[in-house]
Scaffold this active site. Structure first.
Site, short mmCIF file in Angstrom:
data_model
loop_
_atom_site.label_atom_id
_atom_site.label_comp_id
_atom_site.label_asym_id
_atom_site.label_seq_id
_atom_site.Cartn_x
_atom_site.Cartn_y
_atom_site.Cartn_z
N GLY A 109 40.91 25.56 75.76
CA GLY A 109 41.75 25.55 74.57
C GLY A 109 43.21 25.68 74.93
O GLY A 109 43.97 24.71 74.96
N MET B 242 33.99 29.29 62.99
CA MET B 242 33.81 30.76 62.94
C MET B 242 33.76 31.19 61.47
O MET B 242 34.54 30.69 60.66
CB MET B 242 34.96 31.47 63.63
CG MET B 242 35.18 31.03 65.07
SD MET B 242 36.44 32.07 65.85
CE MET B 242 36.76 31.14 67.35
N HIS C 2 36.01 19.86 71.52
CA HIS C 2 35.26 21.08 71.18
C HIS C 2 35.85 21.67 69.90
O HIS C 2 37.05 21.92 69.82
CB HIS C 2 35.40 22.05 72.35
CG HIS C 2 34.64 23.32 72.23
ND1 HIS C 2 33.33 23.46 72.63
CD2 HIS C 2 35.02 24.55 71.78
CE1 HIS C 2 32.93 24.70 72.44
NE2 HIS C 2 33.94 25.39 71.91
N SER D 60 39.48 22.49 73.42
CA SER D 60 39.13 23.20 72.19
C SER D 60 40.26 23.07 71.19
O SER D 60 41.39 23.48 71.45
CB SER D 60 38.85 24.67 72.47
OG SER D 60 38.78 25.35 71.23
N MET E 107 29.33 31.66 77.42
CA MET E 107 30.63 32.20 77.00
C MET E 107 31.22 33.05 78.13
O MET E 107 30.56 33.96 78.64
CB MET E 107 30.49 33.07 75.76
CG MET E 107 30.19 32.33 74.47
SD MET E 107 31.38 31.07 73.99
CE MET E 107 32.92 31.99 73.95
N GLY F 152 42.67 32.02 74.22
CA GLY F 152 43.68 32.69 75.02
C GLY F 152 43.26 33.99 75.67
O GLY F 152 44.12 34.77 76.11
N GLY G 96 35.40 34.38 69.56
CA GLY G 96 36.23 34.76 68.42
C GLY G 96 37.69 34.32 68.51
O GLY G 96 38.28 33.99 67.50
N PHE G 97 38.22 34.28 69.73
CA PHE G 97 39.65 33.99 69.86
C PHE G 97 39.93 33.17 71.11
O PHE G 97 39.25 33.35 72.13
CB PHE G 97 40.46 35.29 69.92
CG PHE G 97 40.27 36.14 68.69
CD1 PHE G 97 41.05 35.91 67.57
CD2 PHE G 97 39.29 37.12 68.65
CE1 PHE G 97 40.87 36.66 66.41
CE2 PHE G 97 39.09 37.88 67.50
CZ PHE G 97 39.89 37.65 66.38
N HIS H 95 30.86 24.09 68.17
CA HIS H 95 30.44 25.42 68.63
C HIS H 95 30.41 26.32 67.41
O HIS H 95 31.47 26.74 66.92
CB HIS H 95 31.43 25.91 69.69
CG HIS H 95 31.15 27.27 70.20
ND1 HIS H 95 32.04 27.99 70.96
CD2 HIS H 95 30.05 28.09 70.08
CE1 HIS H 95 31.53 29.16 71.28
NE2 HIS H 95 30.32 29.26 70.74
N ASP I 111 32.86 28.32 78.37
CA ASP I 111 33.85 28.38 77.30
C ASP I 111 34.54 29.74 77.31
O ASP I 111 33.90 30.77 77.12
CB ASP I 111 33.13 28.14 75.96
CG ASP I 111 34.08 28.11 74.78
OD1 ASP I 111 35.30 28.15 74.99
OD2 ASP I 111 33.57 28.03 73.65
N MET J 235 30.00 29.59 65.72
CA MET J 235 29.96 31.05 65.87
C MET J 235 29.76 31.61 64.47
O MET J 235 30.67 32.14 63.84
CB MET J 235 31.27 31.54 66.51
CG MET J 235 31.32 31.24 68.01
SD MET J 235 33.00 31.21 68.67
CE MET J 235 33.43 29.53 68.28
N ASP K 94 35.56 24.75 67.22
CA ASP K 94 35.04 26.11 67.04
C ASP K 94 34.95 26.45 65.56
O ASP K 94 35.97 26.57 64.88
CB ASP K 94 35.96 27.11 67.75
CG ASP K 94 35.88 27.00 69.25
OD1 ASP K 94 34.76 27.16 69.79
OD2 ASP K 94 36.91 26.73 69.88
C1 DX5 Z 1 36.47 31.28 71.65
C2 DX5 Z 1 36.16 29.81 71.53
C3 DX5 Z 1 36.76 28.97 72.58
C4 DX5 Z 1 38.26 29.03 72.67
C5 DX5 Z 1 38.63 28.92 74.11
O1 DX5 Z 1 35.56 32.00 70.94
O2 DX5 Z 1 34.77 29.58 71.55
O3 DX5 Z 1 36.32 27.63 72.49
O4 DX5 Z 1 38.91 28.02 71.96
O5 DX5 Z 1 39.98 29.10 74.23
P1 DX5 Z 1 40.66 29.34 75.66
O6 DX5 Z 1 40.35 28.14 76.49
O7 DX5 Z 1 42.10 29.48 75.33
O8 DX5 Z 1 40.06 30.61 76.22
ZN ZN Z 2 34.12 27.47 71.71
#
Ligand code: DX5
Ligand code: ZN
Length: 234
Positions: free
Chosen positions: A205, A45, A41, A13, A145, A153, A150-151, A74, A183, A76, A43
C-alpha cells in the site's frame, strides 16, 4: 529459503490511494509493461472485525467498472458467509476472507467460487497455520498478514515468515494449487526476505501509493522480488 510457485506478483493496496480519485489511482498502476500491477488489492473493513471502516460493495463495483486490472478483495469483515459472495458476483477476481471471522470457511469458499471468483483465506499474524492446512485444498489463495489488519503503513512482522516457509513446504509436498500472498509492511526493505520465504504475491500500500510514481515503485519491488527468488533458485 523456499522457492515460490510463480514469478513474483505485485498487488498495490488501494487503501493508501486517494479515495476521491479511485479511477485515476487504479489507472496509475494499470499501464502496460513492468510498471503494471498484477492485481489491485482492495481492503474492505467493517469497523467490527477491525477497528477501521473503509469501503464496501458499491465502491468495489465502481472500481471494477473503471479498470481491467484483476481485483483482489481483502474482506476484513464479520459474517463473510453473508457478505463475501456478492463481491464475487460483482466480478472481483479473488475474494479473501479471514479464518478468524467464520466457523465455516469451506462453505464460504464454495459460495465464492460458485459465484465466479477465486477464494482466499487470510490469517492474522497470531493465527496458526496448522489447523487450516487440511482445508487449503478448498482455496485458491492464502493471505498471510504481516501486520495486524486494519491500517496501512504499519511495520512488517518478520516472525510471520515462518508461516510462509511452512506453507511453501506443504504446497510442494501435497502438490497444492495455492497462491501465497503477504500483506502488511511490504516495501524495499522487506520484500526480499518475504520472497526468499516463498511468497508469490506481494501486497503493498504505502510503498506504492505513498510516494513518487506508483508504476516505478511496482517495477522496483518486482525487480527486488525477482532477484530474491533467483537467489533462492540458485
Ligand atoms: C491492512 C491492509 C493492507 C494495507 C497494507 O490491514 O490489509 O492491505 O493496505 O498497507 P501497507 O503496505 O502500507 O502496510
Ligand atoms: Zn489487505
Amino acid at each position: 529459503m523456499c522457492k515460490a510457485g510463480t514469478a513474483p506478483m505485485i498487488a498495490p493496496s488501494i487503501l493508501s490511494a486517494d479515495f476521491a480519485n479511485l479511477a485515476a489511482e487504479a489507472a496509475a498502476v494499470a499501464n502496460a509493461g513492468p510498471t503494471r500491477a498484477d492485481w489491485l488489492h482492495v481492503d474492505v473493513m467493517d469497523a467490527h472485525f477491525v477497528p477501521n471502516l473503509t469501503l464496501g460493495l458499491p465502491v468495489v463495483e465502481s472500481i471494477l467498472r473503471s479498470t481491467d486490472i484483476p481485483i483482489d478483495c481483502h474482506l476484513m469483515i464479520e459474517d463473510p458467509a453473508r457478505w463475501a459472495p456478492p463481491y464475487a458476483e460483482a466480478g472481483a477476481y479473488n475474494v479473501t476472507f479471514h479464518a478468524e471471522a467464520t466457523d465455516d470457511p469451506i462453505g464460504v469458499a464454495r459460495d465464492i467460487k460458485a459465484a465466479g471468483a477465486k477464494a482466499g483465506l487470510s490469517l492474522k499474524p497470531g493465527t496458526a497455520l496448522e489447523p487450516y492446512l487440511e482445508i487449503l485444498k478448498s482455496f485458491d489463495t492464502l493471505l498471510i498478514m504481516s501486520v495486524e489488519p486494519g491500517f496501512g503503513g504499519q511495520k512488517f512482522m518478520p516472525e510471520v515468515l515462518a508461516k510462509a516457509r511452512a506453507i511453501r513446504k506443504y504446497i510442494d509436498a501435497e502438490e497444492l494449487q495455492l497462491l501465497v500472498e503477504i500483506d502488511g509492511g511490504i516495501n524495499a526493505d522487506t520484500i526480499e526476505e518475504a520472497a526468499e520465504a516463498g511468497i508469490d504475491c506481494f501486497v503493498a500500500g504505502s510503498a506504492v501509493y505513498g510516494k513518487g510514481d506508483p508504476g516505478d515503485a511496482i517495477a522496483a519491488l518486482r525487480a527486488q522480488a525477482t532477484a530474491a527468488q533467483e537467489r533462492v533458485a540458485g
